[in-house]
Design an enzyme around this catalytic site. Structure first.
Site, PDB file in Angstrom:
ATOM      1  N   LYS A 106     -11.145 112.009  39.288  1.00 23.03           N
ATOM      2  CA  LYS A 106      -9.775 112.551  39.186  1.00 23.03           C
ATOM      3  C   LYS A 106      -9.359 112.719  37.730  1.00 23.03           C
ATOM      4  O   LYS A 106      -8.736 113.718  37.360  1.00 23.03           O
ATOM      5  CB  LYS A 106      -8.780 111.596  39.883  1.00 23.03           C
ATOM      6  CG  LYS A 106      -9.052 111.404  41.367  1.00 23.03           C
ATOM      7  CD  LYS A 106      -8.150 110.351  41.961  1.00 23.03           C
ATOM      8  CE  LYS A 106      -8.397 108.964  41.452  1.00 23.03           C
ATOM      9  NZ  LYS A 106      -9.669 108.342  41.866  1.00 23.03           N
TER      10      LYS A 106
ATOM     11  N   GLY B 105      -9.221 103.311  36.896  1.00 19.22           N
ATOM     12  CA  GLY B 105     -10.031 103.525  35.701  1.00 19.22           C
ATOM     13  C   GLY B 105     -10.449 104.981  35.725  1.00 19.22           C
ATOM     14  O   GLY B 105     -11.254 105.374  36.557  1.00 19.22           O
ATOM     15  N   HIS B 106      -9.850 105.793  34.869  1.00 19.37           N
ATOM     16  CA  HIS B 106     -10.104 107.236  34.879  1.00 19.37           C
ATOM     17  C   HIS B 106     -10.851 107.619  33.605  1.00 19.37           C
ATOM     18  O   HIS B 106     -10.438 107.261  32.503  1.00 19.37           O
ATOM     19  CB  HIS B 106      -8.789 108.010  34.977  1.00 19.37           C
ATOM     20  CG  HIS B 106      -8.075 107.780  36.276  1.00 19.37           C
ATOM     21  ND1 HIS B 106      -6.881 108.351  36.585  1.00 19.37           N
ATOM     22  CD2 HIS B 106      -8.412 107.034  37.359  1.00 19.37           C
ATOM     23  CE1 HIS B 106      -6.511 107.980  37.794  1.00 19.37           C
ATOM     24  NE2 HIS B 106      -7.423 107.164  38.288  1.00 19.37           N
TER      25      HIS B 106
ATOM     26  N   ASP C 154     -12.575 106.808  42.269  1.00 22.43           N
ATOM     27  CA  ASP C 154     -13.642 107.148  41.321  1.00 22.43           C
ATOM     28  C   ASP C 154     -14.328 108.471  41.639  1.00 22.43           C
ATOM     29  O   ASP C 154     -15.520 108.649  41.380  1.00 22.43           O
ATOM     30  CB  ASP C 154     -14.700 106.020  41.256  1.00 22.43           C
ATOM     31  CG  ASP C 154     -14.073 104.687  40.906  1.00 22.43           C
ATOM     32  OD1 ASP C 154     -13.101 104.692  40.135  1.00 22.43           O
ATOM     33  OD2 ASP C 154     -14.566 103.655  41.403  1.00 22.43           O
TER      34      ASP C 154
ATOM     35  N   ASN D  86      -5.228  98.985  37.997  1.00 23.78           N
ATOM     36  CA  ASN D  86      -6.432  98.929  38.850  1.00 23.78           C
ATOM     37  C   ASN D  86      -7.240 100.219  38.689  1.00 23.78           C
ATOM     38  O   ASN D  86      -8.439 100.244  38.957  1.00 23.78           O
ATOM     39  CB  ASN D  86      -6.070  98.701  40.329  1.00 23.78           C
ATOM     40  CG  ASN D  86      -4.980  99.628  40.854  1.00 23.78           C
ATOM     41  OD1 ASN D  86      -4.313 100.311  40.086  1.00 23.78           O
ATOM     42  ND2 ASN D  86      -4.790  99.637  42.154  1.00 23.78           N
TER      43      ASN D  86
ATOM     44  N   ASP E 202     -24.871 117.476  40.089  1.00 26.22           N
ATOM     45  CA  ASP E 202     -26.038 117.180  39.240  1.00 26.22           C
ATOM     46  C   ASP E 202     -26.684 115.848  39.622  1.00 26.22           C
ATOM     47  O   ASP E 202     -27.900 115.683  39.520  1.00 26.22           O
ATOM     48  CB  ASP E 202     -25.619 117.145  37.757  1.00 26.22           C
ATOM     49  CG  ASP E 202     -24.494 116.141  37.505  1.00 26.22           C
ATOM     50  OD1 ASP E 202     -23.496 116.162  38.265  1.00 26.22           O
ATOM     51  OD2 ASP E 202     -24.614 115.315  36.579  1.00 26.22           O
TER      52      ASP E 202
ATOM     53  N   HIS F  69     -20.313 115.791  40.831  1.00 21.77           N
ATOM     54  CA  HIS F  69     -21.615 115.116  40.868  1.00 21.77           C
ATOM     55  C   HIS F  69     -22.692 115.889  41.625  1.00 21.77           C
ATOM     56  O   HIS F  69     -23.582 115.276  42.222  1.00 21.77           O
ATOM     57  CB  HIS F  69     -21.486 113.714  41.491  1.00 21.77           C
ATOM     58  CG  HIS F  69     -20.877 112.688  40.573  1.00 21.77           C
ATOM     59  ND1 HIS F  69     -21.623 111.928  39.706  1.00 21.77           N
ATOM     60  CD2 HIS F  69     -19.589 112.305  40.399  1.00 21.77           C
ATOM     61  CE1 HIS F  69     -20.818 111.108  39.044  1.00 21.77           C
ATOM     62  NE2 HIS F  69     -19.584 111.321  39.444  1.00 21.77           N
TER      63      HIS F  69
ATOM     64  N   PRO G 150     -21.256  96.943  40.272  1.00 21.10           N
ATOM     65  CA  PRO G 150     -22.029  98.056  40.826  1.00 21.10           C
ATOM     66  C   PRO G 150     -21.288  98.631  42.031  1.00 21.10           C
ATOM     67  O   PRO G 150     -20.736  97.883  42.835  1.00 21.10           O
ATOM     68  CB  PRO G 150     -23.347  97.402  41.270  1.00 21.10           C
ATOM     69  CG  PRO G 150     -23.081  95.933  41.316  1.00 21.10           C
ATOM     70  CD  PRO G 150     -21.932  95.646  40.404  1.00 21.10           C
TER      71      PRO G 150
ATOM     72  N   GLN H  57      -6.786 105.818  42.727  1.00 15.10           N
ATOM     73  CA  GLN H  57      -7.477 105.381  43.943  1.00 15.10           C
ATOM     74  C   GLN H  57      -7.816 106.594  44.829  1.00 15.10           C
ATOM     75  O   GLN H  57      -8.027 107.659  44.302  1.00 15.10           O
ATOM     76  CB  GLN H  57      -6.649 104.328  44.698  1.00 15.10           C
ATOM     77  CG  GLN H  57      -6.558 102.971  43.982  1.00 15.10           C
ATOM     78  CD  GLN H  57      -5.507 102.913  42.905  1.00 15.10           C
ATOM     79  OE1 GLN H  57      -4.359 103.249  43.135  1.00 15.10           O
ATOM     80  NE2 GLN H  57      -5.884 102.494  41.715  1.00 15.10           N
TER      81      GLN H  57
HETATM   82  P1  GDP Z   1     -11.608 108.576  38.675  1.00 10.81           P
HETATM   83  O1  GDP Z   1     -11.210 107.151  38.842  1.00 10.81           O
HETATM   84  O2  GDP Z   1     -11.456 109.369  39.923  1.00 10.81           O
HETATM   85  O3  GDP Z   1     -10.947 109.254  37.501  1.00 10.81           O
HETATM   86  O4  GDP Z   1     -13.182 108.549  38.361  1.00 10.81           O
HETATM   87  P2  GDP Z   1     -13.979 107.518  37.384  1.00 10.81           P
HETATM   88  O5  GDP Z   1     -13.752 107.941  35.985  1.00 10.81           O
HETATM   89  O6  GDP Z   1     -13.686 106.113  37.732  1.00 10.81           O
HETATM   90  O7  GDP Z   1     -15.462 107.761  37.861  1.00 10.81           O
HETATM   91  C1  GDP Z   1     -16.061 109.011  37.797  1.00 10.81           C
HETATM   92  C2  GDP Z   1     -17.315 108.901  36.913  1.00 10.81           C
HETATM   93  O8  GDP Z   1     -18.145 110.004  37.145  1.00 10.81           O
HETATM   94  C3  GDP Z   1     -16.983 108.943  35.442  1.00 10.81           C
HETATM   95  O9  GDP Z   1     -17.956 108.220  34.724  1.00 10.81           O
HETATM   96  C4  GDP Z   1     -17.057 110.427  35.109  1.00 10.81           C
HETATM   97  O10 GDP Z   1     -17.295 110.708  33.757  1.00 10.81           O
HETATM   98  C5  GDP Z   1     -18.222 110.830  35.971  1.00 10.81           C
HETATM   99  N1  GDP Z   1     -18.205 112.202  36.473  1.00 10.81           N
HETATM  100  C6  GDP Z   1     -17.165 112.932  36.955  1.00 10.81           C
HETATM  101  N2  GDP Z   1     -17.591 114.122  37.428  1.00 10.81           N
HETATM  102  C7  GDP Z   1     -18.938 114.132  37.247  1.00 10.81           C
HETATM  103  C8  GDP Z   1     -19.963 115.079  37.573  1.00 10.81           C
HETATM  104  O11 GDP Z   1     -19.732 116.155  38.120  1.00 10.81           O
HETATM  105  N3  GDP Z   1     -21.248 114.722  37.250  1.00 10.81           N
HETATM  106  C9  GDP Z   1     -21.542 113.513  36.648  1.00 10.81           C
HETATM  107  N4  GDP Z   1     -22.817 113.244  36.386  1.00 10.81           N
HETATM  108  N5  GDP Z   1     -20.594 112.631  36.344  1.00 10.81           N
HETATM  109  C10 GDP Z   1     -19.323 112.914  36.645  1.00 10.81           C
HETATM  110  P1  IMO Z   2      -9.417 104.855  40.553  1.00  9.20           P
HETATM  111  O1  IMO Z   2      -8.028 105.362  40.269  1.00  9.20           O
HETATM  112  C1  IMO Z   2     -12.064 102.558  43.113  1.00  9.20           C
HETATM  113  C2  IMO Z   2     -10.275  99.104  45.187  1.00  9.20           C
HETATM  114  C3  IMO Z   2     -10.697  97.699  44.826  1.00  9.20           C
HETATM  115  C4  IMO Z   2     -10.465  96.994  46.155  1.00  9.20           C
HETATM  116  C5  IMO Z   2      -9.205  97.671  46.676  1.00  9.20           C
HETATM  117  C6  IMO Z   2      -7.917  96.915  46.384  1.00  9.20           C
HETATM  118  O2  IMO Z   2     -10.215 104.609  39.325  1.00  9.20           O
HETATM  119  O3  IMO Z   2     -10.089 105.730  41.549  1.00  9.20           O
HETATM  120  P2  IMO Z   2      -6.493  96.487  44.189  1.00  9.20           P
HETATM  121  O4  IMO Z   2      -6.878  95.864  42.879  1.00  9.20           O
HETATM  122  O5  IMO Z   2      -5.962  97.859  44.081  1.00  9.20           O
HETATM  123  O6  IMO Z   2      -5.580  95.594  44.990  1.00  9.20           O
HETATM  124  O7  IMO Z   2      -7.882  96.545  45.014  1.00  9.20           O
HETATM  125  O8  IMO Z   2      -9.159  98.942  46.071  1.00  9.20           O
HETATM  126  N1  IMO Z   2      -9.788  99.931  44.046  1.00  9.20           N
HETATM  127  C7  IMO Z   2     -10.459 100.970  43.531  1.00  9.20           C
HETATM  128  N2  IMO Z   2     -11.682 101.468  43.807  1.00  9.20           N
HETATM  129  N3  IMO Z   2     -11.280 103.187  42.211  1.00  9.20           N
HETATM  130  C8  IMO Z   2     -10.034 102.725  41.938  1.00  9.20           C
HETATM  131  O9  IMO Z   2      -9.171 103.393  41.164  1.00  9.20           O
HETATM  132  C9  IMO Z   2      -9.589 101.545  42.575  1.00  9.20           C
HETATM  133  N4  IMO Z   2      -8.457 100.822  42.535  1.00  9.20           N
HETATM  134  C10 IMO Z   2      -8.586  99.852  43.443  1.00  9.20           C
HETATM  135  O10 IMO Z   2     -12.050  97.656  44.433  1.00  9.20           O
HETATM  136  O11 IMO Z   2     -11.505  97.295  47.051  1.00  9.20           O
HETATM  137 MG    MG Z   3     -12.001 105.234  38.576  1.00 14.32          MG
END
Ligand code: GDP
Ligand code: IMO
Ligand code: MG
Length: 454
Positions: free
Chosen positions: A15, A39-40, A12, A37, A355, A353, A326, A227
């Site tokens: 990416k 979530g982008h 998270d 698993n 900001d 982040h 959370p 991940q």
């Molecule tokens: P990923 O799994 O690495 O693709 O990241 P996620 O999408 O799960 O989580 C990143 C969250 O932070 C998302 O809600 C993005 O829209 C948000 N995000 C990414 N970069 C920034 C940033 O520079 N500032 C803020 N405020 N949010 C960001």
């Molecule tokens: P992205 O690509 C954050 C965490 C789960 C758990 C561990 C193993 O959005 O960054 P799994 O279901 O893969 O066997 O869970 O890894 N986890 C993540 N945490 N971002 C993810 O993906 C994750 N994918 C798995 O919460 O701790």
């Molecule tokens: Mg994610």
């Protein structure tokens, strides 16, 4: 030319947003590991897309590939494709015939094992998507691959071998009653139909050949990791990890391209300016805690910096993209980033982040750990020893909230001076240049200093 995007921390990190931003110049975006698993998030033109299996190039209409290192649940893949089509996005997605298939029994077994482990506080808090059990079957040479869904004789033969084992495991070892998820005929009908749709829509490929041909034709390919490094099965905090290799080496095994091709390109680590984590396991720079995820934390326990954790969680929208849980929050952890930089060989870094941290008087960083009275600059190899590490902090002056859109327009030098001092410290410590800085979730809210594909 290739660019590999890797999570430098615990997932998270943003990416998806960077894959969307940089895929402008690429023709193919390819995932090399993980499954639903992930979530982008991609935010563009006021629209937010939460992608789970479909690579983030989809939003720009690029060709998208799920490499052989991925585990694919065809049901969620088609649901996601159908939902995107309803929103006017019609992604071209190809799936490696060598990728392994997630079946309903994998999800059930994921849940059962988490329940059993939770009795002794050993659960990983997985996403419940069946990821671990599917990779187990791959390594156990009893998995079923995407290519097998298109050959129904093979599909039936494999199901007849594996499903009775899974049923016995659930019923006899764990004492759980099984239903349709373990029924050979029902699984066969459903998955043969998925195979038909994959064939009709010409979605399956030999990923390595497909990608190599595109690269030979001079096209750029972007690899989108899921991940993060500390969730890597080899280089993460085992056993609180996922079951694949998000680290850069996974790009080769997960696509069928040689290390020379991947290593000739850029490997960009994506980090948050602080830490977030969904799931259990130690976190030496953690602020506050989350019930059920922070070891030894329960609601009645007073933990320091709880209010600050809540503030950052709200400001950064730190709730799991897949599960809505959370996220745990912590200060940036430099031993973690040093480990990550070495394990991946980052050629550039993105820090997102900036900001979210605005408005704090003081921004802290876990610069080193103390373990057995000695200073350590990187992670110990066992998670138990990591839990014994105490972070020693450095303090930076904070920066005020600002008009981040204007700053994104003007560029790096327009960032608050204190934010630049913070970024300089990170870059100097890791000896890696900062390629981009995130100041908001939107596509244009990223200051790009160096676009590896431009
Ligand atoms: P990923 O799994 O690495 O693709 O990241 P996620 O999408 O799960 O989580 C990143 C969250 O932070 C998302 O809600 C993005 O829209 C948000 N995000 C990414 N970069 C920034 C940033 O520079 N500032 C803020 N405020 N949010 C960001
Ligand atoms: P992205 O690509 C954050 C965490 C789960 C758990 C561990 C193993 O959005 O960054 P799994 O279901 O893969 O066997 O869970 O890894 N986890 C993540 N945490 N971002 C993810 O993906 C994750 N994918 C798995 O919460 O701790
Ligand atoms: Mg994610």
């Amino acid at each position: 030319m290739t660019v590999t995007i890797v999570g430098a921390q615990l997932g998270d990190e943003g990416k998806g947003g960077m894959a969307d931003r940089w895929s402008e110049s690429a023709s193919v975006v390819c995932r090399y590991q993980g499954g639903d698993n992930a979530g982008h998030t991609v935010v563009h033109d006021g629209e937010e897309y939460k992608l789970s299996l479909v690579p983030s190039g989809a939003i720009r209409g690029k060709t998208n590939v799920l490499g052989n290192g991925c585990v694919v649940n065809p049901e969620t893949l088609f649901e996601e494709l159908d939902a995107l089509q309803k929103r006017g996005v019609d992604p071209d997605v190809r799936v490696a015939r060598r990728a392994h298939v997630i079946f309903p029994y994998h999800r059930v077994l994921d849940g059962i094992e988490e329940d059993v482990k939770s009795e002794s506080d050993f659960d990983v808090a997985t996403t419940g998507r069946g990821i671990g059990p599917t990779y187990e079957d791959k390594a156990g040479r009893r998995g079923i691959r995407i290519g097998d869904l298109l050959d129904t004789d093979v599909l039936r033969e494999r199901l007849e071998y594996v499903v009775p084992q899974k049923r016995a495991l659930a019923e006899e070892v764990f004492g759980v009653e099984t239903g349709e998820a373990f029924d050979i005929d029902a699984l066969y009908d459903q998955y043969a139909a998925f195979g038909e749709r994959l064939a009709e829509e010409n979605m399956t490929v030999d990923a390595g050949t497909f990608l190599a041909d595109r690269i030979d034709e001079g096209e750029d390919v972007l690899f989108e990791g899921a991940q993060g490094t500390i969730l890597d099965i080899d280089h993460g905090n085992y056993p609180y990890v996922t079951s694949s290799n998000p680290t850069a080496g996974g790009t080769c095994t997960g696509t069928g391209l040689g290390p020379g091709i991947v290593g000739d390109g850029e490997i960009v680590g994506i980090a948050k300016a602080y830490l977030s984590r969904v799931g259990t396991g130690p976190l030496p720079t953690e602020l506050g805690g989350v019930v059920g995820q922070t070891p030894d934390y329960d609601e009645d326990t007073e933990r320091g910096d709880e209010a600050l954790a809540t503030e950052l969680r709200e400001a950064g929208g730190e709730y799991g993209t897949v599960t809505g849980r959370p996220r745990r929050i912590g200060w940036l952890d430099m031993p973690m980033l040093r480990h990550s930089t070495r394990a991946n060989g980052f050629t550039g870094l993105v820090v997102n982040h900036i900001d979210t941290l605005a408005g704090l008087d003081e921004v802290r960083v876990g610069h080193a750990y103390t373990l057995d009275g000695e200073e350590r600059l990187t992670l110990p190899a066992t998670t138990e020893r990591w839990a014994d590490c105490e972070a020693s902090f450095r303090s930076f002056d904070g920066w005020d909230d600002a008009d981040w859109d204007a700053i994104a327009d003007e560029g790096y030098d327009a960032l608050p001076e204190n934010a630049r001092a913070y970024l300089d410290y990170i870059s100097d410590e890791l000896d890696v240049p900062i390629y981009a800085v995130g100041v908001g979730p939107g596509r244009e809210q990223t200051i790009v200093r160096e676009d590896p594909l431009a």
